[in-house]
Scaffold this active site. Structure first.
Site, PDB file in Angstrom:
ATOM      1  N   SER A 150      48.674  40.664  28.492  1.00  0.00           N
ATOM      2  CA  SER A 150      47.834  40.022  29.491  1.00  0.00           C
ATOM      3  C   SER A 150      46.769  40.998  30.011  1.00  0.00           C
ATOM      4  CB  SER A 150      48.722  39.458  30.603  1.00  0.00           C
ATOM      5  OG  SER A 150      48.005  38.556  31.415  1.00  0.00           O
ATOM      6  N   ASP A 239      48.898  28.722  25.565  1.00  0.00           N
ATOM      7  CA  ASP A 239      48.680  29.585  26.723  1.00  0.00           C
ATOM      8  C   ASP A 239      47.785  28.878  27.734  1.00  0.00           C
ATOM      9  OD1 ASP A 239      47.946  31.708  28.521  1.00  0.00           O
ATOM     10  OD2 ASP A 239      48.451  33.158  26.961  1.00  0.00           O
ATOM     11  N   HIS A 271      51.754  31.517  28.212  1.00  0.00           N
ATOM     12  CA  HIS A 271      51.555  32.892  28.661  1.00  0.00           C
ATOM     13  C   HIS A 271      52.909  33.564  28.898  1.00  0.00           C
ATOM     14  CE1 HIS A 271      48.436  35.655  29.793  1.00  0.00           C
ATOM     15  NE2 HIS A 271      49.041  35.979  30.905  1.00  0.00           N
TER      16      HIS A 271
END
Length: 304
Positions: A150, A239, A271
């Protein structure tokens, strides 16, 4: 009364490269952990630390994985690789150390402490610290892979692209690649580029719509060249935070520049690998470990 030069010199903290290393802990069989080594001391903020995971009995000098945690540049901890792996025994970093790597998991200033490029400055300083202490720690910093998830993947990519001579490869797990295109790739109504409170806006210190040049500078795609090291980009097809299109855009930029990239959409993954079965999370980890191994073995063997 102004302080004398001698007193100023006495009050100055020692350079991080001269500080004693932390005492070693042994969190898993065959693994040594130096927790909380100070690698940088920026003015007006906390000292920045890293954890160094090492095999207990290294076979020669060690290739290095530099790991950067996620958390939207606002939070997160260097103590874990990913929330989905929090309960792994042994922990992911211990597994990498057992595989023959030194793993440096790094703190960096969060967006509430300083805007970009402070974060890139910090992780670049960590590379310098590792290089300065390489002989002492038996590290081969010519064989180094950056890896992050991320927000940490965004920084891992930036670090690999701005210091390519020092980096042998980069692993990107669902990272932002272009802050300027992110609003248009998100679902309708999910992202307002004029909002100054988005994580990306807090990172650069302004809404994306108000500071497009700053957003471009903070985007990995801006720094792609033919000299980029090899990349492995893993990104979930579902995601909802950082769209798959961001991973595809980074891969396309690398390919267009003539760089080596392996882009692997991960079916069904949201995610943080949410929604993936445990065995598929394991597969993502082992795919990334295999990539790190393959790009750090040119100058010597790595333990199994």
């Amino acid at each position: 009364m102004p302080l004398s030069p001698d007193l100023i010199a006495l009050l100055a903290p020692p350079a991080p490269t001269r500080l004693p290393l932390p005492a070693a802990a042994h969190p898993a069989p065959g693994v040594r952990l130096l927790r909380g080594a100070v690698y940088s001391a920026p003015t007006d903020t906390r000292p920045l630390e890293l954890d160094l995971w090492l095999p207990d009995e290294p076979q020669g000098v060690l290739p290095v994985i530099v790991y950067l945690h996620g958390g939207a540049w606002r939070t997160g901890t260097r103590g874990e690789m990913s929330p989905r792996m929090r309960d792994w025994q042994p922990a992911p970093f211990a597994r990498l150390a057992r595989a023959g790597f030194a793993v440096a998991s790094i703190d960096y200033r969060l967006s509430g402490e300083a805007p970009y490029p402070a974060q890139l400055d910090d992780v670049t300083a960590a590379l310098a610290w590792l290089d300065a202490r390489a002989a002492e720690l038996a590290l081969d910093t010519r064989r180094m892979v950056t890896w992050g998830e991320s927000a940490g993947a965004h920084l891992a990519a930036l670090l690999a692209l701005t210091a390519p001579a020092a980096v042998s490869g980069c692993v990107v797990w669902y990272g932002p690649a272009d802050l300027t295109t992110l609003p248009g790739q998100a679902p309708p109504g999910a992202y307002d580029p004029a909002d100054p409170s988005t994580p990306e806006a807090l990172l650069i210190g302004a809404a994306i719509a108000d500071a497009p040049d700053r957003a471009r500078t903070a985007s990995p795609v801006t720094h792609v060249t033919a000299d980029a090291p090899p990349f492995l980009v893993l990104h979930g097809t579902d995601d909802a935070v950082i769209p798959l299109a961001q991973g595809a855009q980074l891969a396309a930029a690398l390919r267009d520049a003539g760089a080596d990239v392996d882009f692997r959409p991960v079916p069904g993954a949201d995610h943080l690998w949410a929604g993936l079965p445990d065995e598929d999370v394991e597969r993502c980890f082992h795919t990334s470990l295999a990539f790190a191994r393959s790009h750090t073995t040119d100058q010597g063997p790595i333990g199994a």
